[in-house]
Design a protein around this motif. Sequence first.
Motif, PDB file in Angstrom:
ATOM      1  N   HIS A  97       0.855  -1.187   0.000  1.00  0.00           N
ATOM      2  CA  HIS A  97       0.000   0.000   0.000  1.00  0.00           C
ATOM      3  C   HIS A  97       0.888   1.234   0.000  1.00  0.00           C
ATOM      4  CE1 HIS A  97      -2.964   2.990   1.137  1.00  0.00           C
ATOM      5  NE2 HIS A  97      -3.907   2.092   0.846  1.00  0.00           N
ATOM      6  N   PRO A  98       0.580   2.181  -0.827  1.00  0.00           N
ATOM      7  CA  PRO A  98       1.459   3.370  -0.883  1.00  0.00           C
ATOM      8  C   PRO A  98       1.628   4.051   0.470  1.00  0.00           C
ATOM      9  CG  PRO A  98      -0.091   3.369  -2.701  1.00  0.00           C
ATOM     10  CD  PRO A  98      -0.472   2.208  -1.835  1.00  0.00           C
ATOM     11  N   CYS A 111     -10.666   6.760  -2.492  1.00  0.00           N
ATOM     12  CA  CYS A 111      -9.680   6.261  -1.548  1.00  0.00           C
ATOM     13  C   CYS A 111      -9.316   7.369  -0.555  1.00  0.00           C
ATOM     14  CB  CYS A 111      -8.435   5.801  -2.297  1.00  0.00           C
ATOM     15  SG  CYS A 111      -7.074   5.367  -1.209  1.00  0.00           S
ATOM     16  N   PHE A 130      -6.674   7.853   0.965  1.00  0.00           N
ATOM     17  CA  PHE A 130      -5.288   8.314   0.845  1.00  0.00           C
ATOM     18  C   PHE A 130      -5.058   9.111  -0.437  1.00  0.00           C
ATOM     19  CE2 PHE A 130      -0.579   7.259   0.448  1.00  0.00           C
ATOM     20  CZ  PHE A 130      -0.212   8.087   1.485  1.00  0.00           C
ATOM     21  N   ALA A 131      -6.111   9.240  -1.250  1.00  0.00           N
ATOM     22  CA  ALA A 131      -5.938   9.841  -2.571  1.00  0.00           C
ATOM     23  C   ALA A 131      -5.321  11.237  -2.515  1.00  0.00           C
ATOM     24  CB  ALA A 131      -7.271   9.878  -3.305  1.00  0.00           C
ATOM     25  N   CYS A 186      -1.531  10.484  -2.037  1.00  0.00           N
ATOM     26  CA  CYS A 186      -0.898   9.325  -2.651  1.00  0.00           C
ATOM     27  C   CYS A 186      -0.103   9.717  -3.901  1.00  0.00           C
ATOM     28  CB  CYS A 186      -1.947   8.295  -3.018  1.00  0.00           C
ATOM     29  SG  CYS A 186      -1.229   6.794  -3.706  1.00  0.00           S
ATOM     30  N   MET A 194       0.684   7.773  -6.197  1.00  0.00           N
ATOM     31  CA  MET A 194       0.274   6.949  -7.329  1.00  0.00           C
ATOM     32  C   MET A 194      -1.181   7.184  -7.706  1.00  0.00           C
ATOM     33  SD  MET A 194       2.044   3.463  -6.018  1.00  0.00           S
ATOM     34  CE  MET A 194       0.926   2.493  -6.991  1.00  0.00           C
ATOM     35  N   VAL A 195      -1.755   8.226  -7.190  1.00  0.00           N
ATOM     36  CA  VAL A 195      -3.194   8.422  -7.353  1.00  0.00           C
ATOM     37  C   VAL A 195      -3.574   8.547  -8.834  1.00  0.00           C
ATOM     38  CG1 VAL A 195      -2.946  10.910  -7.061  1.00  0.00           C
ATOM     39  CG2 VAL A 195      -5.150   9.830  -6.628  1.00  0.00           C
ATOM     40  N   CYS A 227      -9.025   6.163  -8.294  1.00  0.00           N
ATOM     41  CA  CYS A 227      -8.870   6.283  -6.839  1.00  0.00           C
ATOM     42  C   CYS A 227      -9.852   7.288  -6.261  1.00  0.00           C
ATOM     43  CB  CYS A 227      -7.458   6.714  -6.485  1.00  0.00           C
ATOM     44  SG  CYS A 227      -6.195   5.680  -7.225  1.00  0.00           S
ATOM     45  N   PRO A 271     -11.189   1.666  -2.689  1.00  0.00           N
ATOM     46  CA  PRO A 271     -10.647   0.318  -2.899  1.00  0.00           C
ATOM     47  C   PRO A 271     -11.053  -0.629  -1.773  1.00  0.00           C
ATOM     48  CG  PRO A 271      -8.930   1.800  -2.145  1.00  0.00           C
ATOM     49  CD  PRO A 271     -10.146   2.640  -2.348  1.00  0.00           C
ATOM     50  N   CYS A 290      -6.037  -1.143  -1.879  1.00  0.00           N
ATOM     51  CA  CYS A 290      -5.522  -0.146  -2.818  1.00  0.00           C
ATOM     52  C   CYS A 290      -5.758  -0.676  -4.223  1.00  0.00           C
ATOM     53  CB  CYS A 290      -4.026   0.093  -2.581  1.00  0.00           C
ATOM     54  SG  CYS A 290      -3.240   1.042  -3.914  1.00  0.00           S
ATOM     55  N   HIS A 291      -6.230   0.198  -5.119  1.00  0.00           N
ATOM     56  CA  HIS A 291      -6.498  -0.231  -6.484  1.00  0.00           C
ATOM     57  C   HIS A 291      -5.236  -0.681  -7.201  1.00  0.00           C
ATOM     58  CE1 HIS A 291     -10.602   0.964  -6.309  1.00  0.00           C
ATOM     59  NE2 HIS A 291     -10.332   2.237  -6.081  1.00  0.00           N
ATOM     60  N   PHE A 292      -4.137  -0.072  -6.823  1.00  0.00           N
ATOM     61  CA  PHE A 292      -2.913  -0.336  -7.577  1.00  0.00           C
ATOM     62  C   PHE A 292      -1.830  -0.870  -6.653  1.00  0.00           C
ATOM     63  CE2 PHE A 292      -5.287   3.147  -9.463  1.00  0.00           C
ATOM     64  CZ  PHE A 292      -5.641   2.553 -10.658  1.00  0.00           C
TER      65      PHE A 292
HETATM   66  S1  SF4 Z   1      -6.219   3.461  -4.109  1.00  0.00           S
HETATM   67 FE1  SF4 Z   1      -5.193   4.960  -5.323  1.00  0.00          FE
HETATM   68  S2  SF4 Z   1      -5.012   6.704  -3.964  1.00  0.00           S
HETATM   69 FE2  SF4 Z   1      -5.551   4.992  -2.715  1.00  0.00          FE
HETATM   70  S3  SF4 Z   1      -3.642   4.264  -2.045  1.00  0.00           S
HETATM   71 FE3  SF4 Z   1      -4.100   3.078  -3.837  1.00  0.00          FE
HETATM   72  S4  SF4 Z   1      -3.158   4.198  -5.446  1.00  0.00           S
HETATM   73 FE4  SF4 Z   1      -3.183   5.554  -3.736  1.00  0.00          FE
END
Ligand code: SF4
Lengths: 297, 332, 288
Positions: free
Chosen positions: B247-248, B284, B286-287, B290, B292-293, B297, B302, B314-316
Amino acid sequence: MASVVIYGAMFVVPGDPASLLVGGSKPNPEALAAIRRQFHLDEPFWQSYLRWLGGAVRGDFGTSLVYRSPVADLIAARALTTLLLVAYAAIVIIVAGVGLGLLAGWKERRAGAVITVATTVMMGAPTFVMAVVFVAVFATGLGWFPVFGAGSGLADRLWHLTLPAFALAFSWIAYVAQMTRASVREELRSEHVDTARGRGVPERSILRRHVLRNASGPILTVSGLTVAGLFAGTAVAEQAFGINGVGALLVQSAAKQDLAIVQAISLVLVVAFVMVNMLVDVANALLDPRATRRTAG
Amino acid sequence: MSALLSIDRLRVELPAKKGSRTVIHDVSLDVRAGEAVALVGESGSGKSMTTRAVMRLLPEGARLSGEIRFDGVSIPGMDRRALRRWRATRVGMVFQDPRAHINPVRRIGDFLMEGVRLDGRLSAGQARERVSRLMRAVGVADVDRRLSQYPHELSGGLLQRVMIAAALATEPDLLLADEPTTALDVTTQEEVVAIIDGLRRERGLAMLFITHDLDLAAAVCDRIAVMYAGSIVEERPAGALTPDASHPYTRGLLAARPEIGRREPRLRTIEGRPISAFEVGDGCAFATRCPMVRDLCRRERPAPVHVTGGRVACHFAGEAEPQAVVGDGAAR
Amino acid sequence: MSVLQLAAAPGSPEITSRAYRFGALTAVACAVVTLLTLAAVFAPAVAPYDPTQVDPSAVYQGPGGAHLLGTDDVGRDILSRLLYGARASLLGPAIVVVVAAVVGTLVAVSAAWIGGRFDAFVSRGLDVIFAFPGLVLAIVAVAVIGPGLMAPAAALSISYVPYIARVLRTAAIRQRNLPYIAALEVQGFGAAAICARHLVPNLLPLLIVQATVAFGYALLDLSAVSFLGLGTQPPAPEWGLMVANGQPSIVAGHLEQSLSAGLTIVIAVVAFNLLGQGLSRVFLGEDR
Ligand code: SF4
Ligand SMILES: Nc1ncnc2c1ncn2[C@@H]1O[C@H](COP(=O)(O)OP(=O)(O)O)[C@@H](O)[C@H]1O
Ligand SMILES: [Mg+2]
């Protein structure tokens, strides 16, 4: 400090007490001078103040111009009744006030709002109004209590003093209840109560051991303030119920501008007030282990 | 294997000026018997609220949904008596600030005996004996004198030991420790952690250990759950967190850890302001911070996904992140 | 999934809902205060009878009929006496509150502004006055100056100074330490100008709240003094005096005079108290 104020106030009195005493529109100057000398009315302020204070410390408050007898005797003869009345009212206030406040703080949901409204109204109901209501209901209405007088013998006295004590106590009960409720609520919110709850301590023990015990400082302070204030309240309660106590003497003497008595009684009342507050401070220090530590070290 | 403590989709709302405020969105977490689980997150992420929900010590008017079970029994469903018995016998709690959480006008001895004597099975003498034994176990010397002292006469470290002794006094199965060392100074911190860790292992206690210190969590716990803005974003076995974190936010925390011997900057070095649970929108949480947003997100929250040994929301998750996402002090 | 209401500690949502209910109470209190004020101002227009008109043929009339609240021991109309009585009964507290507010504000602001030993001296002085029960001071004043409205009102004005000044001083000290005051000082404004134009206006809400509550208590104290026969003198109508006047008739079962006057006092005091609490919520956003 306060005694200077009291005495100073008397000294700047616009009317001359001596002429008041001698009476008549054209007082005889020689008689006046004699009386002035007898009652030390001819001395400058500080001298006369110190003489008065010196006497007061020894229990000598001079002589009443109206009653023509020593002020100390007049007060002493009435002190017991007044003390009894204050003690009676104090017990009523503390039992009822702390009890109601505890209930309101603890059972906030069920009793809190009701008690808040009730105490707000009670706080607006002065002693002399409650005296009228109590007399109408319990004395002339139901005939349970006498209308006037202080009685003789302890049981009879207490019986006579019941209505005055409750009338005197009434609004103070509300005050103590509100303060108790506030400090109980505050303690209930405190973190150490969470700890106790989290350990499964029963609600009753929490209330007694953690809430009431911890709130006892502020409750005691408020109760002390209240009891100290009662001494002033006796003026109204005694007058309303025809009780011949110190408070009634103060009122009657004020009406007759008998300054020696007014001076003495207000000094006694202030001393009583200060002493009760000092006792409360001492008791508070004993109750709070942190305070004890501070004084000790 | 069923868990001793099982938190399932916990959500907590507190009454606010207008309506209510969500402080816990989605917390699911299991603690098995004898296992130590850490809940890690920045201040305000809802760690304390989670433990309070477990203990049923939420502020008045709080609304809770989801389920919390202890040994299969629903804690929110317990009646007054059952709750009291459970609190008195099965669980012990160590709070963050012992000075606020121990009644200042009662002696240390009273505080300890109060818990021990609750079930009424021990005589005064036996209770005192147990209390003394516990005090020695948590490393307090001169026990008799300590028992007759008041809280203000003890240092923070000693008080926290007393709190630990109190929590262990009724021989619970589960220990909840909410940042037990945060209020203490650095040297005592290590001692207190060592005491908790030692006694827990010795007695085979389960523990939910709240902290904002990832290294500490890894040192004393078997599993670590990372919390952000009212939700658990990642959960991993303690040993696998550093290599596997995907998770980021967790990666940000790991990268922001102070190096050995340099303790000051902690969780502060992730860019952006940590948000509160009630500020979280549809996407999300954390968007806003983040590195990686992406669009997805912000649109969609997620859901937690099971991965080897844990879960990630987390999506990614696990994708390579762009370089230098973590602001290190020098770059600014 | 179950939704459960957890009750760990009694508290907050209850408080909010009560605040709303008390909002209605505040409105009622405000209405009562307005009515009483109007009664005092327009007594001659609204009172059905002359308040001092003795009528031996209409002694102790019960409520209803020609006299809405009945008549007293000498046949005076009780309602008219209550309406006229509002004048003396409200004038006294008004004097007390205005004097105490002015003096209290001056004392509080100067203590807060000057600080140091002056502040300590003032605080100590306020404590001493506070320790002296207002009622006793009023009685002493009567003994010295003589009975009537003025002596007790003057004494109570002093008694109520700490009630205003203590709270204001704390608030003034907080204001004094705010950066905007320092900014004004840097711009070269004098102390008096800053106090008059910025500090005092900022304290005004607090002052109004304290003064409103003090009004109720001053009314209590002053009517007690009149009840004792030391305040407003008969035959002038005044509520506390009416309670005392009606007292001997109670034994004979004629409660109207004492009870209606007593009730009026209680209603007035409670109204001022609730109004003060309501204003405090509006101005200061807090429960007191
Ligand atoms: S879902 Fe998107 S914003 Fe949230 S932590 Fe994962 S990459 Fe970051
Ligand atoms: N008594 C309370 N009333 C309202 N909100 C609260 C209360 N206590 C905490 N909060 C809010 O709940 C959120 C979670 O707080 P908390 O669980 O104490 O966080 P943590 O322990 O992780 O630092 C925070 O946003 C905080 O502002
Ligand atoms: Mg916390």
